[in-house]
Write a protein that holds these residues in place. Structure first.
Motif, PDB file in Angstrom:
ATOM      1  N   HIS A   1      -6.011 -18.211  -5.040  1.00 20.27           N
ATOM      2  CA  HIS A   1      -5.981 -18.560  -6.472  1.00 20.27           C
ATOM      3  C   HIS A   1      -5.048 -19.749  -6.715  1.00 20.27           C
ATOM      4  O   HIS A   1      -5.400 -20.709  -7.402  1.00 20.27           O
ATOM      5  CB  HIS A   1      -5.524 -17.321  -7.247  1.00 20.27           C
ATOM      6  CG  HIS A   1      -5.844 -17.334  -8.701  1.00 20.27           C
ATOM      7  ND1 HIS A   1      -5.547 -16.276  -9.525  1.00 20.27           N
ATOM      8  CD2 HIS A   1      -6.420 -18.268  -9.499  1.00 20.27           C
ATOM      9  CE1 HIS A   1      -5.947 -16.554 -10.756  1.00 20.27           C
ATOM     10  NE2 HIS A   1      -6.465 -17.766 -10.771  1.00 20.27           N
TER      11      HIS A   1
ATOM     12  N   HIS B   1      -3.058 -22.037 -15.538  1.00 22.17           N
ATOM     13  CA  HIS B   1      -2.520 -21.399 -14.335  1.00 22.17           C
ATOM     14  C   HIS B   1      -1.021 -21.619 -14.204  1.00 22.17           C
ATOM     15  O   HIS B   1      -0.309 -20.730 -13.739  1.00 22.17           O
ATOM     16  CB  HIS B   1      -3.289 -21.863 -13.100  1.00 22.17           C
ATOM     17  CG  HIS B   1      -4.664 -21.285 -13.040  1.00 22.17           C
ATOM     18  ND1 HIS B   1      -5.729 -21.842 -13.710  1.00 22.17           N
ATOM     19  CD2 HIS B   1      -5.136 -20.150 -12.445  1.00 22.17           C
ATOM     20  CE1 HIS B   1      -6.808 -21.084 -13.514  1.00 22.17           C
ATOM     21  NE2 HIS B   1      -6.482 -20.058 -12.744  1.00 22.17           N
TER      22      HIS B   1
ATOM     23  N   ASP C   1      -5.593 -14.143 -16.829  1.00 27.31           N
ATOM     24  CA  ASP C   1      -6.806 -14.740 -16.259  1.00 27.31           C
ATOM     25  C   ASP C   1      -7.798 -13.628 -15.971  1.00 27.31           C
ATOM     26  O   ASP C   1      -7.497 -12.714 -15.196  1.00 27.31           O
ATOM     27  CB  ASP C   1      -6.395 -15.459 -14.956  1.00 27.31           C
ATOM     28  CG  ASP C   1      -7.497 -16.315 -14.362  1.00 27.31           C
ATOM     29  OD1 ASP C   1      -8.671 -16.154 -14.734  1.00 27.31           O
ATOM     30  OD2 ASP C   1      -7.148 -17.150 -13.494  1.00 27.31           O
TER      31      ASP C   1
ATOM     32  N   HIS D   1     -12.310 -14.647  -9.869  1.00 26.84           N
ATOM     33  CA  HIS D   1     -11.466 -15.072  -8.738  1.00 26.84           C
ATOM     34  C   HIS D   1     -10.051 -14.509  -8.834  1.00 26.84           C
ATOM     35  O   HIS D   1      -9.314 -14.518  -7.866  1.00 26.84           O
ATOM     36  CB  HIS D   1     -11.454 -16.612  -8.595  1.00 26.84           C
ATOM     37  CG  HIS D   1     -10.783 -17.370  -9.683  1.00 26.84           C
ATOM     38  ND1 HIS D   1     -11.334 -18.505 -10.260  1.00 26.84           N
ATOM     39  CD2 HIS D   1      -9.594 -17.211 -10.309  1.00 26.84           C
ATOM     40  CE1 HIS D   1     -10.514 -18.984 -11.176  1.00 26.84           C
ATOM     41  NE2 HIS D   1      -9.444 -18.220 -11.223  1.00 26.84           N
TER      42      HIS D   1
HETATM   43 MN    MN Z   1      -7.764 -18.527 -12.262  1.00 22.28          MN
END
Ligand code: MN
Length: 201
Positions: A27, A81, A163, A167
């Motif tokens: 990630h 992120h 998130d 993924h």
């Molecule tokens: Mn992500």
């Protein structure tokens, strides 16, 4: 300065067992790395190549038309992120205290009610995206964004985001996004969230 991926402030395995080390490595290094590379490629040679990411994400309509979609997705991915890694840590979790705890209680009823509402926002996001606690200028609110959109593009200040792209959880949780969200609370660094709340208030 082109964007770069910030180093994780903890080891890939530090959030075990809630988030597994391989997920964190892929990630951070691969997904976040790709957002940074693609954002830099989209902005290279434009007058926006030195602009802070927050300013870019609140000025998307001013970018060249052919840059707006790739910048929205990839500069958004970089910003989201970066916030996400900073919002977690080993041995965190628990509940906020002080002014943030008071505001959560006043806005959502209780901390448990707040958790249920943020989880519902994450579970209910169809496809890929994020669930957020934001300061909307007058108080706290829970919102969800698709893809790599961020609440700052809507004039809100993100305080905490999770998130919910596959993924972020698929290696350990497969299709069980609700279980990932339940476990994720154990990683939240409330001191970081409280500092963002204080700055936004
Ligand atoms: Mn992500």
């Amino acid at each position: 300065m082109a964007f770069s991926v910030p180093g994780l402030p903890y080891d890939f395995g530090a959030l075990e067992p809630h988030i597994d080390a391989l997920t964190m490595e892929i990630h951070h290094d691969k997904h976040h790395g790709a957002y940074v590379a693609n954002a830099n490629a989209a902005l290279a040679g434009t007058e926006w190549s030195e602009t802070p990411v927050e300013e870019i994400l609140t000025s998307l309509s001013a970018l060249p038309a052919d840059k707006q979609a790739p910048v929205r997705n990839n500069a958004g991915g970089h910003y989201n992120h970066s916030l996400f890694w900073e919002s977690m840590g080993p041995g965190k979790g628990g509940e906020p205290t002080g002014a943030l705890a008071d505001a959560i209680g006043a806005s959502f009823g209780s901390f448990a009610d707040f958790q249920a509402q943020l989880k519902a926002a994450g579970v209910g996001r169809f496809g890929s995206g994020w669930a957020w606690l934001v300061h909307n200028g007058s108080g706290l609110a829970i919102v969800s964004t698709p893809n790599q959109d961020n609440p700052i593009s809507d004039g809100h200040t993100p305080l905490l985001g999770v998130d919910v792209w596959e993924h972020a959880y698929y290696l350990k949780y497969q299709n069980r996004r609700p279980d990932y969200l339940d476990a994720w609370w154990n990683t939240v660094d409330w001191d970081v969230v409280a500092a963002r709340f204080a700055a936004a208030s």
